[in-house]
Design a protein around this motif. Structure first.
Motif, PDB file in Angstrom:
ATOM      1  N   THR A   8     -34.185  40.015  -8.433  1.00  0.00           N
ATOM      2  CA  THR A   8     -34.636  41.321  -8.015  1.00  0.00           C
ATOM      3  C   THR A   8     -34.310  41.539  -6.386  1.00  0.00           C
ATOM      4  OG1 THR A   8     -36.384  41.465  -9.712  1.00  0.00           O
ATOM      5  CG2 THR A   8     -36.492  42.921  -7.784  1.00  0.00           C
ATOM      6  N   PRO A   9     -33.514  42.308  -5.870  1.00  0.00           N
ATOM      7  CA  PRO A   9     -33.380  42.510  -4.713  1.00  0.00           C
ATOM      8  C   PRO A   9     -34.551  42.709  -3.834  1.00  0.00           C
ATOM      9  CG  PRO A   9     -31.566  43.604  -5.831  1.00  0.00           C
ATOM     10  CD  PRO A   9     -32.609  43.316  -6.790  1.00  0.00           C
ATOM     11  N   PRO A  11     -36.830  44.224  -0.319  1.00  0.00           N
ATOM     12  CA  PRO A  11     -36.574  45.071   0.526  1.00  0.00           C
ATOM     13  C   PRO A  11     -35.592  44.672   1.602  1.00  0.00           C
ATOM     14  CG  PRO A  11     -38.858  44.807   0.293  1.00  0.00           C
ATOM     15  CD  PRO A  11     -38.169  43.737  -0.457  1.00  0.00           C
ATOM     16  N   ARG A  14     -29.444  45.677  -1.190  1.00  0.00           N
ATOM     17  CA  ARG A  14     -29.231  46.623  -2.141  1.00  0.00           C
ATOM     18  C   ARG A  14     -28.119  46.087  -2.966  1.00  0.00           C
ATOM     19  NH1 ARG A  14     -25.130  50.396  -0.591  1.00  0.00           N
ATOM     20  NH2 ARG A  14     -23.996  50.035   1.362  1.00  0.00           N
ATOM     21  N   ALA A  15     -27.976  46.543  -4.215  1.00  0.00           N
ATOM     22  CA  ALA A  15     -27.031  46.083  -4.990  1.00  0.00           C
ATOM     23  C   ALA A  15     -26.048  47.086  -5.630  1.00  0.00           C
ATOM     24  CB  ALA A  15     -27.635  45.652  -6.434  1.00  0.00           C
ATOM     25  N   TYR A  16     -24.836  47.034  -5.470  1.00  0.00           N
ATOM     26  CA  TYR A  16     -23.973  48.104  -5.550  1.00  0.00           C
ATOM     27  C   TYR A  16     -22.806  47.388  -6.129  1.00  0.00           C
ATOM     28  CZ  TYR A  16     -21.841  47.311  -1.154  1.00  0.00           C
ATOM     29  OH  TYR A  16     -21.233  46.894   0.000  1.00  0.00           O
ATOM     30  N   LEU A  28     -24.387  42.048  -3.592  1.00  0.00           N
ATOM     31  CA  LEU A  28     -25.784  42.210  -2.888  1.00  0.00           C
ATOM     32  C   LEU A  28     -25.319  42.295  -1.343  1.00  0.00           C
ATOM     33  CD1 LEU A  28     -28.103  39.880  -4.803  1.00  0.00           C
ATOM     34  CD2 LEU A  28     -28.046  42.443  -5.200  1.00  0.00           C
ATOM     35  N   GLU A  29     -25.894  43.405  -0.762  1.00  0.00           N
ATOM     36  CA  GLU A  29     -25.795  43.544   0.785  1.00  0.00           C
ATOM     37  C   GLU A  29     -27.009  43.624   1.171  1.00  0.00           C
ATOM     38  OE1 GLU A  29     -23.668  46.766   3.816  1.00  0.00           O
ATOM     39  OE2 GLU A  29     -22.717  46.408   1.812  1.00  0.00           O
TER      40      GLU A  29
END
Length: 292
Positions: A8-9, A11, A14-16, A28-29
């Motif tokens: 789970t990413p 805080p 972010r996943a894209y 994941l960035e």
């Protein structure tokens, strides 16, 4: 198999899907604060790994001023790829993917590859070094993996030839010591078995077959890499059964590379000792930035 603490990413991460001229890749960035961005790093996982292997490192590197993009390669976990055709997973093809990912992420970037990812990263640099400002080889050696690890890869290859991915997963679990399967993950705060199973099932068997073969046959290309002239960092734990630490020391010397040995870490210093690893990475990238 590397075991990240979570899938789970956290805080700030972010996943894209990163669009490139060679298709989309799951990433994941983590962005650095706007007032202190020093650069971007592209992070490549190892064999049977995924972008989540860097999930603890990323906020630490963001705090140090570095935006990071961790990627599932073609046929890894959440990046799609053919499941019965090995041709798209030849090393040169995967290297071209990395070059495309670097451009999409905002080249020039710092490139980091863990284990198999390091050998793919090296191939990308040898193909075209222009999108990269530095290369970090994390627990990734000069040529093929050690004989005991080659035997493990051969066992996996033989299993994949006759079993489906779910059956192979069950066989792997049956071979693991019970404490590694159950209590180990809980006690160490690592991802649970269902997360790891889901990642395993997401992998393309053709990708595992092709890259496993690469790990067992990779030639020594250290002299070629040294001739490129890119700043290189060799980072590992103080124990490694995939490439012995003295072999990594020798490779660093041959490359004229920076060398970091992370104490109390094994083949995955990124998950074993993330704080120490992040400090060493940021220090190397700062050094490269200062020399530019």
């Amino acid at each position: 198999m590397s075991r990240p603490p979570s899938f789970t990413p956290p805080p700030g991460v972010r996943a894209y899907r990163l669009g490139t001229d060679r298709g989309e890749f799951a990433v994941l960035e983590a962005d650095a604060a706007r007032d202190r961005v020093k650069g971007t790093a592209l992070l490549l996982p190892g064999f049977t790994g995924s972008k989540e292997d860097f999930i603890v490192l990323q906020p630490l590197l963001a705090a140090a001023g570095y935006r990071t993009v961790a990627v599932d390669g073609r046929g890894q976990y959440e990046s799609p790829g053919p499941r019965d055709d090995e041709a798209p997973y030849e090393q040169a093809e995967l290297a071209r993917d990395v070059i495309a990912q670097a451009h999409a992420a905002g080249a020039p970037v710092h490139l980091l590859g863990h284990s198999l990812g390091g050998q793919i990263a090296r191939a990308a640099v040898l193909l075209d070094a222009s999108p990269f400002v530095s290369l970090t080889l994390m627990a990734s050696g000069p040529a093929q993996i050690s004989a005991p690890q080659q035997q493990r890869v051969k066992l996996l290859h033989d299993a994949l030839a006759v079993l489906d991915m779910a059956q192979v997963w069950e066989a792997i679990q049956a071979m693991e010591p019970p404490e590694d399967v159950d209590a180990g993950a809980i006690d160490e705060g690592l991802a649970d078995g269902e997360d790891l199973r889901r990642r395993w099932l997401g992998n393309s068997p053709a990708q595992l077959m092709a890259t496993g073969r690469q790990l067992c046959t990779e030639p020594d290309r250290v002299a070629e890499l040294a001739a490129v002239g890119l700043p290189v960092h060799v980072l590992s734990g103080d124990r490694d059964d995939t490439w012995p630490v003295p072999l990594l020391d020798d490779m660093a010397a041959r490359l004229g590379a920076d060398r970091t040995v992370v104490p109390d870490a094994e083949h995955s210093p990124n998950t074993d000792q993330p704080a120490h690893t992040a400090r060493a990475l940021a220090a190397f990238w700062d050094q490269v930035l200062g020399a530019a």
